[in-house]
Motif scaffolding. Structure first.
Motif, mmCIF file in Angstrom:
data_model
loop_
_atom_site.group_PDB
_atom_site.id
_atom_site.type_symbol
_atom_site.label_atom_id
_atom_site.label_comp_id
_atom_site.label_asym_id
_atom_site.label_seq_id
_atom_site.Cartn_x
_atom_site.Cartn_y
_atom_site.Cartn_z
ATOM 1 N N PRO A 199 11.659 -7.253 66.944
ATOM 2 C CA PRO A 199 12.584 -6.296 66.337
ATOM 3 C C PRO A 199 12.266 -4.869 66.780
ATOM 4 O O PRO A 199 11.114 -4.509 67.013
ATOM 5 C CB PRO A 199 12.359 -6.474 64.835
ATOM 6 C CG PRO A 199 10.997 -7.059 64.724
ATOM 7 C CD PRO A 199 10.777 -7.870 65.972
ATOM 8 N N VAL A 200 13.289 -4.073 66.870
ATOM 9 C CA VAL A 200 13.142 -2.673 67.256
ATOM 10 C C VAL A 200 12.762 -1.875 66.014
ATOM 11 O O VAL A 200 13.456 -1.947 64.992
ATOM 12 C CB VAL A 200 14.461 -2.130 67.851
ATOM 13 C CG1 VAL A 200 14.348 -0.660 68.187
ATOM 14 C CG2 VAL A 200 14.863 -2.952 69.055
ATOM 15 N N PRO A 201 11.641 -1.144 66.051
ATOM 16 C CA PRO A 201 11.241 -0.383 64.865
ATOM 17 C C PRO A 201 12.213 0.774 64.607
ATOM 18 O O PRO A 201 12.762 1.357 65.537
ATOM 19 C CB PRO A 201 9.851 0.145 65.221
ATOM 20 C CG PRO A 201 9.815 0.145 66.702
ATOM 21 C CD PRO A 201 10.696 -0.976 67.155
ATOM 22 N N GLU A 202 12.425 1.060 63.324
ATOM 23 C CA GLU A 202 13.321 2.144 62.972
ATOM 24 C C GLU A 202 12.647 3.481 63.250
ATOM 25 O O GLU A 202 11.475 3.662 62.965
ATOM 26 C CB GLU A 202 13.703 2.064 61.503
ATOM 27 C CG GLU A 202 14.731 1.002 61.207
ATOM 28 C CD GLU A 202 15.300 1.172 59.813
ATOM 29 O OE1 GLU A 202 15.444 2.316 59.348
ATOM 30 O OE2 GLU A 202 15.582 0.138 59.213
ATOM 31 N N VAL A 203 13.406 4.397 63.800
ATOM 32 C CA VAL A 203 12.910 5.737 64.083
ATOM 33 C C VAL A 203 13.200 6.609 62.866
ATOM 34 O O VAL A 203 14.339 6.639 62.397
ATOM 35 C CB VAL A 203 13.605 6.314 65.341
ATOM 36 C CG1 VAL A 203 13.151 7.718 65.614
ATOM 37 C CG2 VAL A 203 13.364 5.409 66.527
ATOM 38 N N PRO A 204 12.191 7.290 62.341
ATOM 39 C CA PRO A 204 12.460 8.146 61.184
ATOM 40 C C PRO A 204 13.383 9.293 61.579
ATOM 41 O O PRO A 204 13.373 9.744 62.730
ATOM 42 C CB PRO A 204 11.074 8.665 60.784
ATOM 43 C CG PRO A 204 10.224 8.482 61.980
ATOM 44 C CD PRO A 204 10.802 7.336 62.751
ATOM 45 N N PRO A 205 14.187 9.772 60.648
ATOM 46 C CA PRO A 205 15.125 10.837 60.989
ATOM 47 C C PRO A 205 14.377 12.116 61.374
ATOM 48 O O PRO A 205 13.329 12.430 60.829
ATOM 49 C CB PRO A 205 15.941 11.027 59.715
ATOM 50 C CG PRO A 205 15.124 10.442 58.625
ATOM 51 C CD PRO A 205 14.285 9.372 59.248
#
Length: 130
Positions: free
Chosen positions: A97-103
């Motif tokens: 899975p692609v990790p979420e990038v924090p805003p």
């Protein structure tokens, strides 16, 4: 050695090249059929009987062209469903899975402009931002 071969085969450009080659050959058959079975007899009917290899006057072979188009569509569907989709699923499984990038920014509650996430004051309206 097997892992290296797998990585080589599953690289995007090798798979794309193979799919492009298969689709090119299938589309070549469509174009050949269009010229041989539709356009050449049509031109032969208009201009008399030029030196086209034994075409009859009113026998335009649309059926051969339709067979070529249907064959092309079946080849395209087979390549997509049996090569491209499984390869994409395998690549997604290998990569994980692609990790979420924090805003990187947030919205100022006063003027609704984007400001950096660590900002304590809005640069547009100078409102304090918690």
């Amino acid at each position: 050695m097997i892992k290296g071969f797998r990585d080589f085969i599953l690289r995007g450009n090798v798979l794309d090249l193979a799919v492009g080659l298969i689709m090119g050959v299938a589309f070549g058959a469509v174009v050949t059929s269009l010229v041989k079975d539709v356009l050449t007899p049509f031109i032969g009917n208009i201009f008399g009987k030029p030196d086209f290899s034994s075409i009859s006057y009113n026998h335009i072979m649309i059926g051969n062209f339709l067979n070529a188009v249907i064959t092309f569509l079946m080849v395209a569907a087979s390549v997509y469903f049996f090569i491209v989709m499984p390869a994409n699923a395998l690549m997604a499984r290998i990569k994980g899975p692609v990790p979420e990038v924090p805003p990187a920014s947030k919205v100022c509650p006063q003027c609704l402009s984007d400001i950096p996430i660590r900002a304590q004051r809005c640069s547009h309206c100078t409102q304090l931002v918690a």
